[in-house]
Structure formats: structure tokens, C-alpha cells
Design a protein around this motif. Structure first.
Motif, mmCIF file in Angstrom:
data_model
loop_
_atom_site.group_PDB
_atom_site.id
_atom_site.type_symbol
_atom_site.label_atom_id
_atom_site.label_comp_id
_atom_site.label_asym_id
_atom_site.label_seq_id
_atom_site.Cartn_x
_atom_site.Cartn_y
_atom_site.Cartn_z
ATOM 1 N N ILE A 149 0.826 -1.204 0.000
ATOM 2 C CA ILE A 149 0.000 0.000 0.000
ATOM 3 C C ILE A 149 0.862 1.257 0.000
ATOM 4 N N LEU A 150 1.932 1.253 0.813
ATOM 5 C CA LEU A 150 2.802 2.433 0.889
ATOM 6 C C LEU A 150 3.553 2.656 -0.427
ATOM 7 N N PHE A 151 4.014 1.571 -1.060
ATOM 8 C CA PHE A 151 4.677 1.708 -2.356
ATOM 9 C C PHE A 151 3.702 2.251 -3.393
ATOM 10 N N GLY A 152 2.474 1.735 -3.340
ATOM 11 C CA GLY A 152 1.460 2.229 -4.270
ATOM 12 C C GLY A 152 1.153 3.695 -4.039
ATOM 13 N N ALA A 153 1.005 4.084 -2.761
ATOM 14 C CA ALA A 153 0.719 5.481 -2.434
ATOM 15 C C ALA A 153 1.868 6.395 -2.851
ATOM 16 N N SER A 154 3.101 5.911 -2.669
ATOM 17 C CA SER A 154 4.270 6.696 -3.086
ATOM 18 C C SER A 154 4.277 6.913 -4.592
ATOM 19 N N SER A 155 3.829 5.908 -5.324
ATOM 20 C CA SER A 155 3.767 6.035 -6.779
ATOM 21 C C SER A 155 2.744 7.092 -7.193
ATOM 22 N N TYR A 156 1.585 7.120 -6.495
ATOM 23 C CA TYR A 156 0.585 8.156 -6.767
ATOM 24 C C TYR A 156 1.192 9.539 -6.535
ATOM 25 N N LEU A 157 1.905 9.667 -5.423
ATOM 26 C CA LEU A 157 2.483 10.958 -5.042
ATOM 27 C C LEU A 157 3.525 11.419 -6.054
ATOM 28 N N ILE A 158 4.338 10.477 -6.513
ATOM 29 C CA ILE A 158 5.381 10.807 -7.488
ATOM 30 C C ILE A 158 4.768 11.323 -8.784
ATOM 31 N N ILE A 159 3.742 10.627 -9.274
ATOM 32 C CA ILE A 159 3.102 11.064 -10.514
ATOM 33 C C ILE A 159 2.434 12.418 -10.324
ATOM 34 N N ASP A 160 1.788 12.612 -9.175
ATOM 35 C CA ASP A 160 1.139 13.894 -8.894
ATOM 36 C C ASP A 160 2.149 15.034 -8.913
ATOM 37 N N LYS A 161 3.282 14.842 -8.280
ATOM 38 C CA LYS A 161 4.310 15.890 -8.261
ATOM 39 C C LYS A 161 4.895 16.113 -9.652
ATOM 40 N N ALA A 162 5.078 15.021 -10.395
ATOM 41 C CA ALA A 162 5.626 15.139 -11.746
ATOM 42 C C ALA A 162 4.703 15.937 -12.655
ATOM 43 N N LEU A 163 3.387 15.789 -12.444
ATOM 44 C CA LEU A 163 2.404 16.507 -13.265
ATOM 45 C C LEU A 163 2.193 17.947 -12.804
ATOM 46 N N ASN A 164 2.708 18.276 -11.639
ATOM 47 C CA ASN A 164 2.484 19.613 -11.075
ATOM 48 C C ASN A 164 3.787 20.316 -10.705
ATOM 49 N N GLY A 165 4.688 20.385 -11.676
ATOM 50 C CA GLY A 165 5.888 21.186 -11.477
ATOM 51 C C GLY A 165 7.167 20.425 -11.241
ATOM 52 N N GLY A 166 7.105 19.131 -11.062
ATOM 53 C CA GLY A 166 8.327 18.353 -10.856
ATOM 54 C C GLY A 166 8.380 17.718 -9.473
ATOM 55 N N ILE A 167 9.160 16.651 -9.366
ATOM 56 C CA ILE A 167 9.254 15.896 -8.116
ATOM 57 C C ILE A 167 10.234 16.574 -7.173
ATOM 58 N N GLU A 168 9.715 16.936 -6.005
ATOM 59 C CA GLU A 168 10.513 17.611 -4.994
ATOM 60 C C GLU A 168 9.955 17.256 -3.621
ATOM 61 N N PHE A 169 10.838 16.889 -2.686
ATOM 62 C CA PHE A 169 10.414 16.489 -1.352
ATOM 63 C C PHE A 169 11.180 17.254 -0.278
ATOM 64 N N SER A 170 10.486 17.544 0.813
ATOM 65 C CA SER A 170 11.126 18.115 1.995
ATOM 66 C C SER A 170 11.293 17.000 3.028
ATOM 67 N N VAL A 171 12.038 17.285 4.071
ATOM 68 C CA VAL A 171 12.230 16.294 5.132
ATOM 69 C C VAL A 171 10.888 15.943 5.779
ATOM 70 N N LEU A 172 10.075 16.967 6.025
ATOM 71 C CA LEU A 172 8.771 16.730 6.635
ATOM 72 C C LEU A 172 7.886 15.853 5.756
ATOM 73 N N GLU A 173 7.980 16.011 4.445
ATOM 74 C CA GLU A 173 7.185 15.186 3.531
ATOM 75 C C GLU A 173 7.652 13.739 3.565
ATOM 76 N N LEU A 174 8.971 13.533 3.594
ATOM 77 C CA LEU A 174 9.511 12.180 3.607
ATOM 78 C C LEU A 174 9.116 11.431 4.878
ATOM 79 N N ILE A 175 8.908 12.170 5.971
ATOM 80 C CA ILE A 175 8.470 11.556 7.224
ATOM 81 C C ILE A 175 6.943 11.529 7.313
ATOM 82 N N GLY A 176 6.324 12.651 6.923
ATOM 83 C CA GLY A 176 4.887 12.821 7.102
ATOM 84 C C GLY A 176 4.026 11.938 6.222
#
Length: 253
Positions: free
Chosen positions: A87-114
Motif C-alpha cells: 500500500i505504501l509503495f502504491g501510495a508513493s507512486s501516486y504521489l510521485i506522478i502527482d508531483k511530476a504533473l504539477n511542477g516536478g518531483i521535490e520532497f522536503s524532510v517533513l514530507e519524507l516523514i509525514g
């Protein structure tokens, strides 16, 4: 069990469906659950031939029996961990595509934990809610309201991570164009792999429901705020409908 189920009363079939959902959402081993279903179906079949009710066989109310049986079974840590990681791998994939479609993939420390924490909390909330739905008699309206509430809770958890990260955190990991393309390819590969592994379309349908409306509406002449509202409404209605279908199928396995 299938032959018995065909001649069981609606009351007995509903009890077995709810019991299966309760045990699955309690983290019990699939093989043990199916063995119990088969044995119990046979007992119910024999009982109904003698005009006896479900309560007569289980010796208590369905709710009490579900809890008692669940307490007597071991928690399947290995199986549960496997499903959580999937489930977490699947959710991460959704998040990656969402970020890629909205300006590029970028993560903060809080996002990686949150995000993982929000995902784990969502899983716990869903498991508790499914057990509640299985052990209580709820109308279709109440089930729909509960499913909608679950969706809103999950959205609120992830939205909270986004808001807090935007207020108090800076970029920690940023992909270039090549990295974005590779990450999206990996995410799509995960969706396809999950679909093949689970033998269902869920890991393909959900991304379509999440990203499809926005992509389609982007090609229209609607105002931006109208596009966002329509996209959100279509996505939520689609996910709610699909969750209802999946829940029904799970109970009828």
C-alpha cells in the motif's frame, strides 16, 4: 463451501460475508480465514436444515462472535507487513506522478516523514472502520457516509502534511527532468506490477480516477477554480463508488 452457500439463507450468507471482512480487516491469515468460513458454512447449512438460526450455532450475537473468534486467532504480522508495504509503495507512486504533473518531483524532510505516517494512519483508520461496518447493521446510506468520511480523513491527513511542509520546511530532494521521467516510469511499473500481483484493476483504476479528471479538464475552457472543483468532485465520487464495489466484492469472496 460454495455448494453450501448456494442454499444458505440470506441471513447466514450475510453473516459469513461480514465475518470474512471483519477477520481480514483484523489482520488474520487468509488461509485460516477461508478454512473457518468453509467449516462454519457447513455448520450453518446443517443448522438451517433443522430450522435453527445463526445465533443458535454461534451461541451469541454475531458481533460478540466476531470479536471472540478474532481474539482467538493469531495476528498475521508477516502478511500484514507485506500488505502495508504494498500500500505504501502504491501510495508513493501516486504521489510521485502527482508531483511530476504539477511542477516536478521535490520532497522536503517533513514530507519524507509525514507521508508514510499519514499512510499508516489511514490504513489503521480503514481497518477499524471496516471492522465496525462488518459487526454492525448499517444501511447503504450509512455505509456510503462512512466511506466518504474515510476518504475525507485520508485526504485531510495528506493535505495536512502538504500544508505543514509548505509552512515550515525547505526542499531536501529535487529531481531533474531525467529524474522525473525515470521516477514516473518506475511509478507506472509499480502500478502495473501491483495489478498483476493482485489480479485486479485497482492499482490502475485509482490513478486514473486521481489524475484523469484533472488532465481532461485542463484541455477545457473552464476557469481554473471551476476545473479544480470539478476535478475534486469527480475524483472523490469515483473513488467512493469504486471503494463500495471493492467492499462488496471482498464480502462476497
Amino acid at each position: 463451501m460454495l455448494d453450501a452457500n448456494k442454499t444458505l439463507s440470506k441471513e447466514s450468507q450475510l453473516f459469513l460475508e461480514n465475518l470474512r471482512l471483519y477477520l481480514f480487516s483484523s489482520g488474520k491469515k487468509t488461509e485460516e480465514v477461508e478454512d473457518i468460513m468453509e467449516e462454519l458454512a457447513a455448520h450453518l447449512f446443517e443448522a438451517e436444515r433443522n430450522d435453527k438460526s445463526v445465533e443458535h450455532i454461534i451461541g451469541r450475537s454475531p458481533k460478540e462472535y466476531m470479536k471472540l473468534l478474532s481474539d482467538e486467532m493469531f495476528f498475521d504480522y508477516t502478511g500484514s507487513l507485506k500488505y502495508i508495504l504494498i500500500i505504501l509503495f502504491g501510495a508513493s507512486s501516486y504521489l510521485i506522478i502527482d508531483k511530476a504533473l504539477n511542477g516536478g518531483i521535490e520532497f522536503s524532510v517533513l514530507e519524507l516523514i509525514g507521508y508514510p505516517l499519514a499512510g499508516l494512519l489511514s490504513i489503521v483508520v480503514y481497518m477499524i472502520s471496516f471492522r465496525y461496518m462488518a459487526s454492525h447493521k448499517l444501511s447503504m446510506v450509512k455505509q456510503s457516509v462512512l466511506l466518504s468520511a474515510l476518504g475525507l480523513i485520508s485526504i485531510a491527513l495528506f493535505a495536512g502534511v502538504i500544508i505543514i511542509s509548505g509552512m515550515y520546511s525547505t526542499s531536501f530532494m529535487k529531481f531533474d527532468n531525467t529524474g522525473n521521467v525515470i521516477a514516473v516510469i518506475v511509478a507506472i511499473s509499480i502500478f502495473i506490477s501491483l495489478s498483476i500481483w493482485s489480479k485486479t484493476w485497482v492499482s490502475i483504476i485509482i490513478p486514473i480516477l486521481l489524475f484523469g479528471p484533472a488532465l481532461i479538464l485542463d484541455s477545457t475552457d473552464f476557469q481554473e477554480n471551476v476545473k479544480q472543483v470539478l476535478s475534486t468532485v469527480i475524483t472523490m465520487l469515483g473513488i467512493m463508488l469504486y471503494c463500495g464495489i471493492i467492499l462488496k466484492k471482498l464480502k462476497n469472496v
